[in-house]
Design a protein around this motif. Sequence first.
Motif, PDB file in Angstrom:
ATOM      1  N   ALA A 179       7.391  -6.220 -78.293  1.00 20.40           N
ATOM      2  CA  ALA A 179       7.508  -5.295 -76.995  1.00 20.40           C
ATOM      3  C   ALA A 179       6.383  -4.055 -77.023  1.00 20.40           C
ATOM      4  CB  ALA A 179       9.044  -4.579 -77.175  1.00 20.40           C
ATOM      5  N   TYR A 194       4.324  -3.275 -74.811  1.00 15.73           N
ATOM      6  CA  TYR A 194       4.225  -2.410 -73.497  1.00 15.73           C
ATOM      7  C   TYR A 194       5.388  -1.439 -73.496  1.00 15.73           C
ATOM      8  CZ  TYR A 194       0.861  -6.199 -73.578  1.00 15.73           C
ATOM      9  OH  TYR A 194      -0.018  -6.901 -74.059  1.00 15.73           O
ATOM     10  N   SER A 195       6.520  -1.849 -73.559  1.00 15.43           N
ATOM     11  CA  SER A 195       7.755  -0.908 -73.299  1.00 15.43           C
ATOM     12  C   SER A 195       8.099  -0.157 -74.630  1.00 15.43           C
ATOM     13  CB  SER A 195       8.862  -1.726 -72.802  1.00 15.43           C
ATOM     14  OG  SER A 195       9.431  -2.520 -73.665  1.00 15.43           O
ATOM     15  N   LYS A 233      12.983  -2.518 -77.952  1.00 17.26           N
ATOM     16  CA  LYS A 233      13.021  -3.523 -78.602  1.00 17.26           C
ATOM     17  C   LYS A 233      14.580  -3.888 -78.748  1.00 17.26           C
ATOM     18  CE  LYS A 233       9.233  -2.853 -81.844  1.00 17.26           C
ATOM     19  NZ  LYS A 233       8.629  -2.702 -83.278  1.00 17.26           N
ATOM     20  N   ASN A 260      13.352  -9.737 -77.242  1.00 16.50           N
ATOM     21  CA  ASN A 260      12.458  -9.885 -76.039  1.00 16.50           C
ATOM     22  C   ASN A 260      11.123 -10.269 -76.452  1.00 16.50           C
ATOM     23  OD1 ASN A 260      12.697  -7.206 -77.204  1.00 16.50           O
ATOM     24  ND2 ASN A 260      11.847  -6.343 -75.367  1.00 16.50           N
ATOM     25  N   GLU A 313       7.407  -9.964 -74.691  1.00 11.72           N
ATOM     26  CA  GLU A 313       6.646  -9.293 -73.576  1.00 11.72           C
ATOM     27  C   GLU A 313       5.317 -10.101 -73.488  1.00 11.72           C
ATOM     28  OE1 GLU A 313       6.874  -4.981 -73.902  1.00 11.72           O
ATOM     29  OE2 GLU A 313       8.703  -5.067 -73.446  1.00 11.72           O
ATOM     30  N   ASN A 314       4.763  -9.833 -72.294  1.00 11.25           N
ATOM     31  CA  ASN A 314       3.271 -10.285 -71.978  1.00 11.25           C
ATOM     32  C   ASN A 314       2.574  -9.317 -71.289  1.00 11.25           C
ATOM     33  OD1 ASN A 314       1.358 -12.218 -70.355  1.00 11.25           O
ATOM     34  ND2 ASN A 314       2.200 -13.507 -71.931  1.00 11.25           N
ATOM     35  N   SER A 315       1.218  -9.316 -71.488  1.00  8.58           N
ATOM     36  CA  SER A 315       0.372  -8.446 -70.889  1.00  8.58           C
ATOM     37  C   SER A 315       0.426  -8.688 -69.190  1.00  8.58           C
ATOM     38  CB  SER A 315      -1.072  -8.745 -71.186  1.00  8.58           C
ATOM     39  OG  SER A 315      -1.566  -9.951 -71.043  1.00  8.58           O
ATOM     40  N   TYR A 371       3.140  -8.659 -66.996  1.00  8.42           N
ATOM     41  CA  TYR A 371       4.472  -8.027 -67.372  1.00  8.42           C
ATOM     42  C   TYR A 371       5.556  -8.935 -66.917  1.00  8.42           C
ATOM     43  CZ  TYR A 371       2.052  -3.505 -68.024  1.00  8.42           C
ATOM     44  OH  TYR A 371       1.043  -2.723 -68.669  1.00  8.42           O
ATOM     45  N   THR A 383       7.577 -11.554 -69.183  1.00 12.11           N
ATOM     46  CA  THR A 383       8.393 -11.329 -70.195  1.00 12.11           C
ATOM     47  C   THR A 383       9.642 -12.078 -70.343  1.00 12.11           C
ATOM     48  OG1 THR A 383       7.454  -8.867 -70.326  1.00 12.11           O
ATOM     49  CG2 THR A 383       9.648  -9.086 -71.053  1.00 12.11           C
ATOM     50  N   ASN A 384      10.183 -12.278 -71.431  1.00  8.58           N
ATOM     51  CA  ASN A 384      11.417 -12.978 -71.582  1.00  8.58           C
ATOM     52  C   ASN A 384      12.455 -12.063 -72.105  1.00  8.58           C
ATOM     53  OD1 ASN A 384      12.789 -15.660 -70.753  1.00  8.58           O
ATOM     54  ND2 ASN A 384      13.572 -15.491 -72.775  1.00  8.58           N
ATOM     55  N   CYS A 385      13.854 -11.565 -71.791  1.00  7.86           N
ATOM     56  CA  CYS A 385      14.463 -10.698 -72.031  1.00  7.86           C
ATOM     57  C   CYS A 385      15.341 -11.293 -73.544  1.00  7.86           C
ATOM     58  CB  CYS A 385      15.653 -10.377 -71.099  1.00  7.86           C
ATOM     59  SG  CYS A 385      15.302  -9.539 -69.757  1.00  7.86           S
TER      60      CYS A 385
END
Length: 125
Positions: free
Chosen positions: A19, A21-22, A25, A42, A44-46, A48, A51-53
């Motif tokens: 995580a 970006y956010s 966690k 989670n 995340e990906n650049s 956004y 992203t998988n929760c």
Amino acid sequence: MTIKDLIAKAKEVSSKAYAPYSNYKVGAALLTKSGKVFTGCNVENSSYGLTNCAERTAVFKAVSEGEREFIELVIYVDSDSLPVPCGACRQVLSEFCSNLKITVISNKEQLETTIKELLPLRFKL
Ligand code: THU
């Protein structure tokens, strides 16, 4: 498997969250009817939206291992706000469990709910 064990597993897997970006966690521990526990964090990906929760990671891991019946879910976040499942995760969870108990935990509080309460009317084909 006690609720304490599930909480410990959710906390442990939250440390694996990707995580950057956010910095939020999240860890999830999902108990199956057969007594197995699947964890997820989670990712995340650049880009956004990709992203998988954490809870969806846990569900997808379980389903891909042949498990479809779930009893209990614990979601933990290393933050002060409660990690109540987002709408997308509610829909995914409701696909497999009409009667799932959900416990959400932050560093400040804890709340017990159910998928029925979070999504009383799910989309269904
Ligand atoms: N997130 C989860 O893991 N579960 C949820 O139900 C809501 C949000 C994650 C996705 C993202 O990596 C971060 O929290 C902030 O939205």
